[in-house]
Design a protein around this motif. Sequence first.
Motif: not given
Length: 478
Positions: A194-200, A214-233
Amino acid sequence: MLDMMKKMGLACLLGLMSSMAMADGRIEMTSSQAATYYKNCTRQWTTCHDPSVVWDPATESYYIFGSHLAQASTPDLQNWTTFRAPWGVAASDGTIRSGVSNAEAFVTNQTKSVKRGGKDIAFGNFDAHDWVAAYGEGYRIDGNLWAPDVIYNETMQKWCMYMSLNGPHHNSVIVLLTSDKVDGTYIYQGPVVYTGFKKGTDERISWKMTDLELVLGEQETLPARYEHPNDWGDYWANGIDPCVFYDEEGRLWMSYGSWSGGIWMLQLDESTGLRNYDVTYKSDYDALKKGVTQDAYFGKKIAGGYYVSGEASYIEHVGDYYYLFMSYGGLESTGGYQMRVFRSKNPDGPYLDGQNRNAIFDRYVMNYGPNADTRGQLIMGAYDNWGFMNKGELGQGHNSVIAAPDGRTYLVYHTRFNDGTEGHQVRVHQLYTSKNGWLVASPFEYCGGATTDADIASREIVPTEQVPGTYHLLMHSY
């Protein structure tokens, strides 16, 4: 002349053209005589964006699969017949309902467990249709099924189709579908990446609905490095344009991505066709930010980055190397689309060009059009009618390559033409390997020639005395 061309770093097409008696008494071939060596074929071309080629020994035919469900087959790589491989869904009693809609096909995956640490673990259900269509905005999944790649999986004894479902905000997903026959019916097995993770609050596009844990193990929140809603690319890939291949050791790999955050690679599990959850990748995001080259979820970057143009990765092992093909530029007729090549001794790189420049970029540069960065070996450029063509080609790209059972290697791509339209067709050219291990394309479209790669490696195909002559030289600028 050859030294000059090498120094200039330009792709070249050579053709005998003419015409005079030499001082030493040798008689050069005339244009008319040269034309007798050109073999005309009766062809039935086909229209297919982004053609991915595969050989089926059962039907003794080649098949291509392209974007927007364009598909065709041929016994000779010259005469194509279109077809449509249907989607299907499996009922609870195991029967297959074929010909279902896209809205039905990608909702319920059939793979229920995957392997990790030598054990079977629950895989869950992943509604890929909801993930891609979540934003609405008039978006229709029917028009956004992009660039599938089909391969026969020996372990599974299935034809495996890797398909891009492309969303409007990088919320894309590459899925696996399988079939007993190359022409379908194909059934959705599960997501690969998957790509384009978003909080919401919309659970359809929550990272919790993906296989991230399944890859990272259980997470309480989306890891910070994926928090790029406006500049994912700027950082990460878009989940489109998959290429799946076996390496020489029998391991299964998938490259994917387009422009934006570059081209990435994951190792797959030969027994499921999905991601290999036992292979780990150490992230260097904290140190490199936009220059990230590895990530626990996305895998390993092998090309591109910083929104440098580059898409349609395709990897084929020929001779001693794995060759990475990339398409740079825009695919429209005025977009400067062209194919470039890198190579590596390893399936996951590093991929380098003839001047040892890495396919990964460390900053943004313009790499197509006037004054372009020249990284990558240019396999072919636009060319006008030069005596044997009805119209000139331009915008060639999004290719696949096959080292075929007949002992030849073929380049299969789509091209537009210098006729003022955006019409396009598939073309096939034979590829040859130069003495220093780089691939060169025949200037003419494949026409059933008898020369194989082994012939060229073992004997002199053209007598030495026939080589001197006056040539028509086409210089293909970057």
